[in-house]
Design a protein around this motif. Structure first.
Motif, PDB file in Angstrom:
ATOM      1  N   GLN A   1       0.747   5.773  -0.892  1.00  0.00           N
ATOM      2  CA  GLN A   1      -0.057   6.941  -1.230  1.00  0.00           C
ATOM      3  C   GLN A   1       0.206   7.366  -2.674  1.00  0.00           C
ATOM      4  OE1 GLN A   1       0.797   9.894   1.854  1.00  0.00           O
ATOM      5  NE2 GLN A   1      -1.153   9.372   2.831  1.00  0.00           N
TER       6      GLN A   1
ATOM      7  N   THR B   1      -4.227   0.887  -8.743  1.00  0.00           N
ATOM      8  CA  THR B   1      -4.587  -0.160  -7.780  1.00  0.00           C
ATOM      9  C   THR B   1      -5.085  -1.399  -8.512  1.00  0.00           C
ATOM     10  OG1 THR B   1      -5.149   1.422  -6.044  1.00  0.00           O
ATOM     11  CG2 THR B   1      -6.148  -0.764  -5.905  1.00  0.00           C
TER      12      THR B   1
ATOM     13  N   SER C   1       0.838  -1.192   0.000  1.00  0.00           N
ATOM     14  CA  SER C   1       0.000   0.000   0.000  1.00  0.00           C
ATOM     15  C   SER C   1       0.874   1.244   0.000  1.00  0.00           C
ATOM     16  CB  SER C   1      -0.906  -0.004   1.231  1.00  0.00           C
ATOM     17  OG  SER C   1      -1.783  -1.098   1.213  1.00  0.00           O
TER      18      SER C   1
ATOM     19  N   SER D   1      -3.567   4.838  -2.435  1.00  0.00           N
ATOM     20  CA  SER D   1      -4.610   5.648  -1.806  1.00  0.00           C
ATOM     21  C   SER D   1      -4.347   7.133  -2.037  1.00  0.00           C
ATOM     22  CB  SER D   1      -4.670   5.352  -0.314  1.00  0.00           C
ATOM     23  OG  SER D   1      -3.409   5.637   0.299  1.00  0.00           O
ATOM     24  N   ARG D   2      -5.391   7.914  -1.884  1.00  0.00           N
ATOM     25  CA  ARG D   2      -5.271   9.361  -2.106  1.00  0.00           C
ATOM     26  C   ARG D   2      -4.473  10.005  -0.976  1.00  0.00           C
ATOM     27  NH1 ARG D   2      -8.578  10.497  -6.237  1.00  0.00           N
ATOM     28  NH2 ARG D   2     -10.340   9.120  -6.586  1.00  0.00           N
TER      29      ARG D   2
ATOM     30  N   THR E   1      -1.939  -1.356  -3.871  1.00  0.00           N
ATOM     31  CA  THR E   1      -3.048  -0.481  -3.499  1.00  0.00           C
ATOM     32  C   THR E   1      -2.520   0.937  -3.336  1.00  0.00           C
ATOM     33  OG1 THR E   1      -4.163  -2.280  -2.339  1.00  0.00           O
ATOM     34  CG2 THR E   1      -4.879  -0.040  -1.834  1.00  0.00           C
TER      35      THR E   1
ATOM     36  N   VAL F   1      -4.114   6.451  -8.019  1.00  0.00           N
ATOM     37  CA  VAL F   1      -5.152   5.607  -7.414  1.00  0.00           C
ATOM     38  C   VAL F   1      -5.610   4.549  -8.416  1.00  0.00           C
ATOM     39  CG1 VAL F   1      -7.486   5.590  -6.494  1.00  0.00           C
ATOM     40  CG2 VAL F   1      -5.899   7.406  -5.826  1.00  0.00           C
TER      41      VAL F   1
END
Length: 119
Positions: free
Chosen positions: A12, A89, A10, A118-119, A116, A86
């Motif tokens: 950002q 992903t 994961s 994420s914002r 993954t 994003v």
């Protein structure tokens, strides 16, 4: 033939990850290798390929952000992913072709590694 991916995780948006794919059971350096991805509810799509002569090819949506490479001595394929979005992903898969020029339909696949963003 065995392909084992690693390096997912994961991150950002704007971050980076490097995926690895350890290959065994075939003469790795002469084969076309590729990275593919599949997001939930979407079809699998080709991300990048590198042929037996080290020529690379990228999907338009990753050009300038992702780099495919391989280390023949280590039988390992890499995907350096920068400026992640994003929409990147997905489950990422390593695949091996039977030909040097990516014409064999990629019959061999790894189990995948999840990325993954994420914002």
């Amino acid at each position: 033939v065995q392909l084992v991916e690693s390096g997912g995780g994961s991150v950002q948006a704007g971050g980076s990850l490097r995926l690895s794919c350890a290959a065994s059971g075939f003469t790795y350096s002469y084969h076309c290798m590729g990275w593919f991805r599949q997001a939930p509810g979407k079809e699998r799509e080709r991300v990048a390929t590198i042929n037996g002569y080290d020529a690379t090819n990228y999907a338009d949506f990753v050009k300038g952000r992702f780099t495919i490479s391989k280390d023949n001595a280590k039988n390992t394929l890499y995907l350096q992913m920068n400026s992640l979005k994003v929409e990147d992903t997905a489950m990422y898969y390593c695949a091996a072709d039977l030909t040097s020029f990516c014409l064999g339909g990629f019959p061999y696949w790894g189990q995948g590694t999840q990325v993954t963003v994420s914002r």
